[in-house]
Scaffold this motif. Sequence first.
Motif, PDB file in Angstrom:
ATOM      1  N   ILE A  86       0.865  -1.188   0.000  1.00 27.89           N
ATOM      2  CA  ILE A  86       0.000   0.000   0.000  1.00 27.89           C
ATOM      3  C   ILE A  86       0.898   1.234   0.000  1.00 27.89           C
ATOM      4  N   ASP A  87       0.672   2.116  -0.965  1.00 29.41           N
ATOM      5  CA  ASP A  87       1.409   3.380  -1.036  1.00 29.41           C
ATOM      6  C   ASP A  87       0.522   4.465  -0.430  1.00 29.41           C
ATOM      7  N   LYS A  88       0.721   4.733   0.853  1.00 27.19           N
ATOM      8  CA  LYS A  88      -0.152   5.670   1.574  1.00 27.19           C
ATOM      9  C   LYS A  88       0.021   7.112   1.116  1.00 27.19           C
ATOM     10  N   ASP A  89       1.112   7.441   0.437  1.00 31.03           N
ATOM     11  CA  ASP A  89       1.392   8.825   0.053  1.00 31.03           C
ATOM     12  C   ASP A  89       0.707   9.227  -1.246  1.00 31.03           C
ATOM     13  N   ARG A  90       0.150   8.267  -1.959  1.00 28.43           N
ATOM     14  CA  ARG A  90      -0.531   8.597  -3.207  1.00 28.43           C
ATOM     15  C   ARG A  90      -1.916   9.179  -2.930  1.00 28.43           C
ATOM     16  N   LYS A  91      -2.408   9.982  -3.869  1.00 25.96           N
ATOM     17  CA  LYS A  91      -3.737  10.556  -3.717  1.00 25.96           C
ATOM     18  C   LYS A  91      -4.788   9.455  -3.711  1.00 25.96           C
ATOM     19  N   TYR A  92      -4.601   8.468  -4.586  1.00 28.56           N
ATOM     20  CA  TYR A  92      -5.486   7.309  -4.640  1.00 28.56           C
ATOM     21  C   TYR A  92      -4.671   6.055  -4.299  1.00 28.56           C
ATOM     22  N   PRO A  93      -4.307   5.873  -3.052  1.00 26.74           N
ATOM     23  CA  PRO A  93      -3.524   4.673  -2.695  1.00 26.74           C
ATOM     24  C   PRO A  93      -4.349   3.417  -2.935  1.00 26.74           C
ATOM     25  N   ASP A  94      -3.736   2.423  -3.507  1.00 26.52           N
ATOM     26  CA  ASP A  94      -4.446   1.179  -3.790  1.00 26.52           C
ATOM     27  C   ASP A  94      -3.792   0.034  -3.029  1.00 26.52           C
ATOM     28  N   ILE A  95      -4.529  -1.049  -2.896  1.00 21.24           N
ATOM     29  CA  ILE A  95      -3.992  -2.266  -2.294  1.00 21.24           C
ATOM     30  C   ILE A  95      -3.541  -3.146  -3.449  1.00 21.24           C
ATOM     31  N   GLU A  96      -2.245  -3.365  -3.556  1.00 22.43           N
ATOM     32  CA  GLU A  96      -1.693  -4.095  -4.691  1.00 22.43           C
ATOM     33  C   GLU A  96      -0.895  -5.293  -4.209  1.00 22.43           C
ATOM     34  N   ILE A  97      -0.512  -6.143  -5.150  1.00 22.13           N
ATOM     35  CA  ILE A  97       0.359  -7.273  -4.820  1.00 22.13           C
ATOM     36  C   ILE A  97       1.594  -7.203  -5.709  1.00 22.13           C
ATOM     37  N   THR A  98       2.708  -7.698  -5.171  1.00 21.06           N
ATOM     38  CA  THR A  98       3.972  -7.683  -5.902  1.00 21.06           C
ATOM     39  C   THR A  98       4.810  -8.870  -5.464  1.00 21.06           C
ATOM     40  N   ASN A  99       5.779  -9.244  -6.313  1.00 18.81           N
ATOM     41  CA  ASN A  99       6.682 -10.347  -5.969  1.00 18.81           C
ATOM     42  C   ASN A  99       7.988  -9.849  -5.359  1.00 18.81           C
ATOM     43  N   HIS A 100       8.157  -8.539  -5.280  1.00 20.73           N
ATOM     44  CA  HIS A 100       9.416  -7.985  -4.789  1.00 20.73           C
ATOM     45  C   HIS A 100       9.154  -6.887  -3.761  1.00 20.73           C
ATOM     46  N   ARG A 101      10.042  -6.795  -2.809  1.00 21.52           N
ATOM     47  CA  ARG A 101       9.957  -5.757  -1.784  1.00 21.52           C
ATOM     48  C   ARG A 101      11.134  -4.798  -1.946  1.00 21.52           C
ATOM     49  N   ASP A 102      10.814  -3.511  -2.047  1.00 21.78           N
ATOM     50  CA  ASP A 102      11.837  -2.480  -2.150  1.00 21.78           C
ATOM     51  C   ASP A 102      11.884  -1.731  -0.818  1.00 21.78           C
ATOM     52  N   GLU A 103      12.970  -1.906  -0.086  1.00 15.91           N
ATOM     53  CA  GLU A 103      13.092  -1.318   1.245  1.00 15.91           C
ATOM     54  C   GLU A 103      13.171   0.209   1.213  1.00 15.91           C
ATOM     55  N   GLN A 104      13.458   0.777   0.028  1.00 11.25           N
ATOM     56  CA  GLN A 104      13.710   2.218  -0.057  1.00 11.25           C
ATOM     57  C   GLN A 104      12.533   3.014  -0.613  1.00 11.25           C
ATOM     58  N   ASP A 105      11.439   2.364  -1.013  1.00 12.75           N
ATOM     59  CA  ASP A 105      10.391   3.115  -1.716  1.00 12.75           C
ATOM     60  C   ASP A 105       9.358   3.753  -0.796  1.00 12.75           C
ATOM     61  N   GLY A 106       9.451   3.502   0.507  1.00  7.76           N
ATOM     62  CA  GLY A 106       8.556   4.152   1.457  1.00  7.76           C
ATOM     63  C   GLY A 106       7.149   3.594   1.508  1.00  7.76           C
ATOM     64  N   ARG A 107       6.891   2.528   0.754  1.00  5.51           N
ATOM     65  CA  ARG A 107       5.552   1.945   0.764  1.00  5.51           C
ATOM     66  C   ARG A 107       5.404   0.952   1.924  1.00  5.51           C
ATOM     67  N   LEU A 108       4.158   0.627   2.259  1.00  6.18           N
ATOM     68  CA  LEU A 108       3.855  -0.275   3.362  1.00  6.18           C
ATOM     69  C   LEU A 108       3.676  -1.687   2.804  1.00  6.18           C
ATOM     70  N   TYR A 109       4.473  -2.632   3.312  1.00  9.37           N
ATOM     71  CA  TYR A 109       4.438  -4.009   2.816  1.00  9.37           C
ATOM     72  C   TYR A 109       3.917  -4.957   3.896  1.00  9.37           C
ATOM     73  N   PHE A 110       3.203  -5.985   3.436  1.00 14.40           N
ATOM     74  CA  PHE A 110       2.793  -7.100   4.289  1.00 14.40           C
ATOM     75  C   PHE A 110       3.210  -8.380   3.568  1.00 14.40           C
ATOM     76  N   GLY A 111       3.763  -9.335   4.315  1.00 16.29           N
ATOM     77  CA  GLY A 111       4.212 -10.567   3.698  1.00 16.29           C
ATOM     78  C   GLY A 111       5.699 -10.767   3.948  1.00 16.29           C
ATOM     79  N   PRO A 112       6.292 -11.742   3.256  1.00 16.49           N
ATOM     80  CA  PRO A 112       5.797 -12.444   2.065  1.00 16.49           C
ATOM     81  C   PRO A 112       4.826 -13.573   2.392  1.00 16.49           C
TER      82      PRO A 112
END
Length: 342
Positions: A86-112
Motif C-alpha cells: 500500500i502506497d499511503k502517500d498517493r492521492k489514490y492509494p491502492d492495495i496491490e500485490i507484488t513479488n518484490h519488496r523495495d526497502e527504499q520506496d517508502g511503501r507499506l508491505y505485508f508478507g511475504p
Amino acid sequence: MKDSRGSIIYIGKAKNLKRRVQSYFQQSKAHPQKIIKLVSNIRDFDILLTDTEFEAFMLECKLIREIKPLFNKMMKSPQSYTYVVIDKDRKYPDIEITNHRDEQDGRLYFGPFPSKARVETAIIGIKEAYKILCSNPKRQYSLCLNHSIGLCIGMCGGGPALQKYHDILKDIIALLNGENKKVLDDMKQKMAKAAVDFDFETAAQYRDRIDAIQFLLRKEKVIEFTEENKNIVVLENLSEETFKLFLIKRNEILFSKIVTIDSLEINQLSSLITKTFNGTTLPAGSHIKRDEIDEAQIIYNYLKSSHCRYKTIPDKWIRNQNDKNIENAVTKLIYKNQTITK
C-alpha cells in the motif's frame, strides 16, 4: 530420491519411512502424473535420520531451497511468494500485490505470503467488503461501473468519498496488522445469512474469502514473531531422562544437542546460551525475506505445538555475562512438567 545419474530429484520426510516409500510404488494407477513420472525416474535413495520431527521439517526445507530438486517445484520458484503493498502517500492509494519488496520506496508491505492465489482472493474479498472494488484504474473524477452496482463507494469521483476511502484504508491496515477484525465478523454474518437463505454459492464465496483473509493474518503473525528476533531456548523430551535442546534465532537453529538430565550442569548450559546468542542481535526493522518464511513458519508452528516447551531470553540478559536470570529461567524450563526433581 535420485535418478540414474545420481542427481537428487525429490526430497521428502516421513515419520514412518517404510510406509511413505511404499506409498509411491503401490496403487500406481491412482497416482497423479507427477508421482508416476517421479517413480519412473527413481534409481536410488539417501536417508537422513533426525532426532525429532521438527528437525526433519527444517532439514527438508533447507535442502529443498539449496538443491532445488526437479519434483519439489512448489518451493522452487521465488515468484510464488507475494507481498501486499500500500502506497499511503498517493492521492489514490491502492492495495496491490507484488513479488518484490523495495526497502527504499517508502511503501507499506505485508508478507511475504507463499500463495499468490490466496492473496488475490483475500484482497478481492476485503475490497468487496469495504465497497472499494473500483473498476476505474485512472480515477479521473468519473464514477466507475462498479459504483453503479454497489461495489465502489465512489472515491473515483473524488470529494467526500475519497476521504472516506482513506479512512477505510486505515481500517484495512489495522486488519492486516491483526488489530481490527470487524470486517471478518461482518463477512461471517453475511455467510451465515446466505446459508440460511439457501444461497450456497454466495455462502461459499464468503467462506473462501474469509479463509484467505485468515491465511494472511496467520502469516502476518508468524512474520511479526520472527522479526522480533527473539533468543529462544527450546526443549523437547526424548525420554524421561533426555531431551533435545535447541537454541533458535529468527528462522535458524543456532545450536542443538541431546542433553541428559543426570549429567546436566545448569551453569554450563547458561554459559552456552549466552555464548551462542551473544552478537546475534539484528538491526531494528530487519524484515523477513522470501527465503526465510518457510523455516519461520515451521519454527512458529513448532513453538505453538504441544511437542516442546520454550523460553525467550531477553537481550539484556545476554549482554550481562553470567546473568542469574538465565540460570533461573533454564532451570524452570528444564524441570517444568518433569517427574524428576532437582
